[in-house]
Design a protein around this motif. Structure first.
Motif, PDB file in Angstrom:
ATOM      1  N   GLY A 149      37.916  38.016  -8.158  1.00 31.25           N
ATOM      2  CA  GLY A 149      38.936  38.051  -7.115  1.00 31.25           C
ATOM      3  C   GLY A 149      38.433  37.774  -5.724  1.00 31.25           C
ATOM      4  N   ASP A 150      37.260  37.094  -5.615  1.00 27.81           N
ATOM      5  CA  ASP A 150      36.721  36.812  -4.282  1.00 27.81           C
ATOM      6  C   ASP A 150      37.033  35.407  -3.796  1.00 27.81           C
ATOM      7  OD1 ASP A 150      35.088  35.327  -5.902  1.00 27.81           O
ATOM      8  OD2 ASP A 150      33.200  36.134  -5.123  1.00 27.81           O
ATOM      9  N   GLY A 151      37.814  34.648  -4.595  1.00 28.94           N
ATOM     10  CA  GLY A 151      38.242  33.322  -4.166  1.00 28.94           C
ATOM     11  C   GLY A 151      37.344  32.184  -4.574  1.00 28.94           C
ATOM     12  N   ASN A 170      37.414  43.816 -17.856  1.00 27.49           N
ATOM     13  CA  ASN A 170      36.766  43.117 -16.765  1.00 27.49           C
ATOM     14  C   ASN A 170      36.684  44.074 -15.582  1.00 27.49           C
ATOM     15  OD1 ASN A 170      35.908  41.472 -14.690  1.00 27.49           O
ATOM     16  ND2 ASN A 170      37.778  40.246 -14.616  1.00 27.49           N
ATOM     17  N   LEU A 171      35.453  44.437 -15.178  1.00 26.37           N
ATOM     18  CA  LEU A 171      35.307  45.368 -14.064  1.00 26.37           C
ATOM     19  C   LEU A 171      35.563  44.704 -12.723  1.00 26.37           C
ATOM     20  CD1 LEU A 171      32.264  47.576 -15.112  1.00 26.37           C
ATOM     21  CD2 LEU A 171      34.658  47.695 -15.800  1.00 26.37           C
ATOM     22  N   GLY A 172      35.649  43.357 -12.718  1.00 33.62           N
ATOM     23  CA  GLY A 172      35.979  42.651 -11.486  1.00 33.62           C
ATOM     24  C   GLY A 172      34.893  42.686 -10.446  1.00 33.62           C
ATOM     25  N   GLN A 197      30.187  39.549  -4.031  1.00 32.98           N
ATOM     26  CA  GLN A 197      31.544  40.060  -4.245  1.00 32.98           C
ATOM     27  C   GLN A 197      32.520  39.522  -3.211  1.00 32.98           C
ATOM     28  OE1 GLN A 197      32.386  41.714  -6.840  1.00 32.98           O
ATOM     29  NE2 GLN A 197      34.505  42.212  -6.328  1.00 32.98           N
ATOM     30  N   GLY A 198      31.986  39.102  -2.048  1.00 31.57           N
ATOM     31  CA  GLY A 198      32.857  38.614  -0.983  1.00 31.57           C
ATOM     32  C   GLY A 198      33.696  39.713  -0.386  1.00 31.57           C
ATOM     33  N   ALA A 199      33.147  40.938  -0.389  1.00 41.77           N
ATOM     34  CA  ALA A 199      33.899  42.083   0.124  1.00 41.77           C
ATOM     35  C   ALA A 199      32.948  43.090   0.764  1.00 41.77           C
ATOM     36  CB  ALA A 199      34.683  42.760  -1.005  1.00 41.77           C
ATOM     37  N   ASP A 200      33.456  43.788   1.769  1.00 39.32           N
ATOM     38  CA  ASP A 200      32.702  44.843   2.433  1.00 39.32           C
ATOM     39  C   ASP A 200      32.876  46.122   1.625  1.00 39.32           C
ATOM     40  OD1 ASP A 200      31.486  46.617   4.118  1.00 39.32           O
ATOM     41  OD2 ASP A 200      33.042  46.545   5.668  1.00 39.32           O
TER      42      ASP A 200
END
Length: 222
Positions: A149-151, A170-172, A197-200
């Protein structure tokens, strides 16, 4: 408590052994040449009475731990790698040899093979089997879709397969290539780099750290 290993005494042929943890006694079973050349532990039946090992010809069979003649596994193909029994002991899950590696459920009474949907293991990434759970990484480039889900589609994303329920989760979370899955029973510990992950993940406003996670497979929560 007991555990099963394959070994030999001196120059004697390989045999299966049941070790009693409390007494330290090792009781042999099986036929000479019995073996298990695999990176995963031999699958032991839920009732603790049988274990899957290979005979001297390399054929996987169900061996009675108390001694006696082995039973064949109907529906098993020569290239199949047995992984784990079903919770009720009526079936065995095996891995094929293709890439990504498919997982099949084999009914021990009929020999019927069923492909487990949505499971494709790439052993160039990571796989661990402990406590009846299979943890593995699915590469997004092979799936051609964004699993975290990081695009983007360039990560390896952690999945956990539960043979008892026949489900895959799927732990994503995208695992950095510099980290591997460490598994102990139903606990899966792993690390995720924020840049992958593309996330903070720690809320500091940056994407430059690595965060540790523990997934409880029994409770299906991270």
């Amino acid at each position: 408590k007991r555990f099963v290993v394959v070994g030999r005494k001196g120059s004697e042929p390989l045999l299966g052994y049941v070790f009693d943890v409390e007494t330290g006694e090792a009781t042999p079973f099986g036929a000479p040449g019995i073996n298990w050349q695999s990176f995963i532990v031999p699958p032991v039946s839920p009732d603790g009475r049988e274990v899957i090992l290979r005979d001297a010809d390399g054929v996987a069979r169900r061996w009675p731990i108390a001694g006696g003649e082995p039973q064949s596994i109907p529906g098993l193909l020569p290239d199949d790698q047995p992984l784990v029994w079903s919770e009720d002991g009526s079936a065995v899950f095996v891995a094929g040899r293709e890439q990504p590696i498919p997982i099949f459920r084999i009914d021990l009474a009929s020999g019927r093979r069923e492909l487990v949907p949505n499971v494709g293991i790439d052993l160039t990434q990571s796989l661990s089997l402990r406590g009846g759970f299979v943890s593995f990484v699915v590469p997004e480039p092979a799936e051609r879709r964004d699993l975290s889900g990081d695009g983007d589609r360039d990560d390896g994303v952690l999945h956990v397969f539960d043979p008892r329920r026949g489900t895959t989760r799927n732990l994503g979370l995208a695992l950095s290539s510099s980290f591997s899955v460490q598994q102990d029973g139903a606990l899966v510990a792993f690390a995720v780099a924020e840049r992958d992950q593309g996330a903070d993940l720690d809320g500091d406003g940056l994407l430059n750290s690595v965060q540790a996670f523990v997934y409880e497979a029994d409770l299906r929560r991270t």
